[in-house]
Enzyme design. Structure first.
Site, PDB file in Angstrom:
ATOM      1  CG  ASP A 115      -2.026   0.984   1.175  1.00 19.85           C
ATOM      2  OD1 ASP A 115      -1.882   2.018   0.502  1.00 19.85           O
ATOM      3  OD2 ASP A 115      -3.069   0.735   1.796  1.00 19.85           O
ATOM      4  CB  SER A 155      -6.553   2.358  -0.091  1.00 23.85           C
ATOM      5  OG  SER A 155      -5.263   2.873   0.146  1.00 23.85           O
ATOM      6  CG  ASP A 210      -7.663   0.489   6.190  1.00 20.50           C
ATOM      7  OD1 ASP A 210      -8.401   1.475   6.308  1.00 20.50           O
ATOM      8  OD2 ASP A 210      -6.484   0.566   5.826  1.00 20.50           O
ATOM      9  CB  THR A 239      -6.345  -2.823   0.833  1.00 25.73           C
ATOM     10  OG1 THR A 239      -5.850  -1.523   0.480  1.00 25.73           O
ATOM     11  CG2 THR A 239      -5.826  -3.839  -0.171  1.00 25.73           C
ATOM     12  CD  GLU A 241      -3.109  -3.137   2.412  1.00 22.56           C
ATOM     13  OE1 GLU A 241      -3.333  -2.167   1.674  1.00 22.56           O
ATOM     14  OE2 GLU A 241      -3.782  -3.391   3.441  1.00 22.56           O
ATOM     15  CG  ASP A 248      -1.266   4.614   2.533  1.00 24.67           C
ATOM     16  OD1 ASP A 248      -1.165   5.385   1.565  1.00 24.67           O
ATOM     17  OD2 ASP A 248      -2.186   4.705   3.371  1.00 24.67           O
ATOM     18  CG  HIS A 264      -0.978   9.085   4.280  1.00 22.72           C
ATOM     19  ND1 HIS A 264      -1.480   9.957   3.341  1.00 22.72           N
ATOM     20  CD2 HIS A 264      -1.536   7.881   4.010  1.00 22.72           C
ATOM     21  CE1 HIS A 264      -2.318   9.321   2.539  1.00 22.72           C
ATOM     22  NE2 HIS A 264      -2.359   8.054   2.911  1.00 22.72           N
ATOM     23  CG  ASP A 308      -3.011   0.872  -2.530  1.00 22.92           C
ATOM     24  OD1 ASP A 308      -1.815   1.228  -2.504  1.00 22.92           O
ATOM     25  OD2 ASP A 308      -3.729   0.878  -1.510  1.00 22.92           O
ATOM     26  CG  HIS A 309      -2.446   4.722  -3.520  1.00 23.98           C
ATOM     27  ND1 HIS A 309      -1.584   5.104  -2.518  1.00 23.98           N
ATOM     28  CD2 HIS A 309      -3.518   4.175  -2.896  1.00 23.98           C
ATOM     29  CE1 HIS A 309      -2.106   4.821  -1.346  1.00 23.98           C
ATOM     30  NE2 HIS A 309      -3.289   4.231  -1.551  1.00 23.98           N
TER      31      HIS A 309
END
Length: 403
Positions: free
Chosen positions: A83, A124, A175, A177, A292, A297, A301, A339-340
């Protein structure tokens, strides 16, 4: 960060609805971070947020001996999502581990384009829905789109073909995903509603955090007890998780999201992944497992380079276990992607010999950067090229021979 601190303190200080009000979810904290201004120059940040230097020797990445027997039909799929893991995050991990990662041993590589239904930067939920169902959607949607269409995830397809299914994640089970692979819901932020839908999800083995959404609910129901009545074994501690035998089981090892890797230790993912292979691997028709690395991720952030590198390395070691599993039996396809990208992460200095990374972040949010795809095992040749994230769903089905 003053605004973020006030926001989170206000969430924590909000009046409790009952004696054990859930703590703010991972998604609430991340949403607060997304609204922070661009990060300050690197010179104003603590060193650990911009630099990583390996505190010890690299973990070994021995060369795999690929399966050399007759070609077999694909029996198992291990689909792995880092992620927030863009190309720079992968390179940062490679430098930090002294120039070697298990991901380098992929037999095929590609690039995935992650934009959402409207061609904008994805979250996500929208990206996981695209990969799990083959359909683009709006941000926050799980298995549905803006017109209200509902989409069947690949986990339903796997179960229809007799396969066992599993989710192993380093976040809450509710969450975005994991939820996109399991349930349909219009808003990823409604954790208790999502938790209730997991009782009917086509998932045999689940390993995550987020126990509070199943046991400390506004409706006072205990969903873990309901799972037990449905025939699932339930674990809430690592020792209980290690003792699970299946064939259906759920382990929720934290009230909210599991702690960062430096605090939770890499044993968290090792236990969950190993137990998934043990339980799901007994199914003669094979399995479909989604794993995952959730907190790459979070590190983006938070604009924290050390956190980022540690999570990438933890994820890569699970990739190594998956590749080794596939190399041993010749009937397992492993696909690794993201995912990004998160944080606009860039490497401004790197020393593989020292295991040193110096990084900058351009944002607290997701970006439009394409993400890598690594594949290993039979069918891996289908994952080369540059394509939309929805195409991962269709390429997986093609590899498996599913219409």
């Amino acid at each position: 960060m003053k605004h973020l601190t006030c926001t989170l303190l206000s969430l924590l200080a909000a009046p409790a609805v009952h004696a054990q009000a859930p703590a703010p979810s991972r998604s609430v904290i991340i949403e607060a971070l997304k609204h922070q201004p661009p990060p300050a120059p690197a010179t104003a940040e603590p060193l650990y947020k911009t630099q990583y230097e390996a505190p010890q020797a690299a973990y070994a990445v021995p060369p795999l001996a690929p399966y050399g027997g007759p070609r077999k039909p694909i029996k198992n799929v291990i689909f792995m999502i880092g992620d927030g893991m863009g190309p720079a995050q992968v390179m940062g991990g490679l430098l930090a581990n002294h120039g070697q990662l298990f991901m380098q041993q992929a037999q095929a590589t590609g690039l995935s384009l992650t934009q959402n239904q409207y061609g904008k930067i994805t979250d996500s939920a929208a990206s996981a829905t695209a990969m799990a169902t083959g359909h683009k959607t709006y941000n926050a949607a799980l298995g549905t789109d803006s017109a209200g269409h509902q989409f069947r995830s690949i986990m339903h397809d796997a179960r229809a073909h007799g396969k066992a299914t599993g989710l192993v994640v380093a976040c809450e089970l509710t969450d975005a995903t994991p939820a996109a692979f399991a349930i349909v819901h219009p808003n990823r932020n409604e954790h208790e509603a999502i938790a209730a839908k997991f009782l009917a999800a086509p998932i045999d083995f689940m390993y995550a955090g987020g126990a509070q959404y199943f046991t400390q609910r506004q409706d006072h129901q205990n969903l873990l007890e309901k799972w037990q009545r449905l025939g699932y074994q339930v674990a809430t501690t690592p020792a209980q998780a290690a003792a699970l035998t299946g064939p259906r089981a759920v382990a929720l090892l934290a009230p909210g999201g599991p702690k960062p890797v430096a605090e939770r230790t890499a044993a968290y993912m090792r236990l969950g992944f190993g137990k998934a292979l043990e339980i799901l691997g007994r199914k003669k028709e094979g399995f479909f497992l989604m794993v995952e690395g959730s907190q790459i991720d979070d590190a983006g952030h938070f604009n924290n380079a050390t956190y980022n590198v540690e999570e990438v390395l933890d994820f890569d070691q699970q990739v190594g276990r998956a590749f080794a599993f596939a190399a041993a039996n010749g009937e397992t396809l492993v696909v690794v992607t993201a995912d990004h990208e998160t944080g606009g992460y860039s490497l401004v200095e790197g020393d593989a010999q020292a295991g040193k990374v110096v990084a900058n972040f351009a944002s607290h949010q997701h970006t439009a950067v394409m993400v890598p795809v690594f594949a290993y095992g039979p069918g891996s040749e289908l994952f080369t090229g540059m394509y939309q994230n929805t195409d991962l769903y269709f390429r997986l089905k093609r590899a498996l021979g599913w219409p």
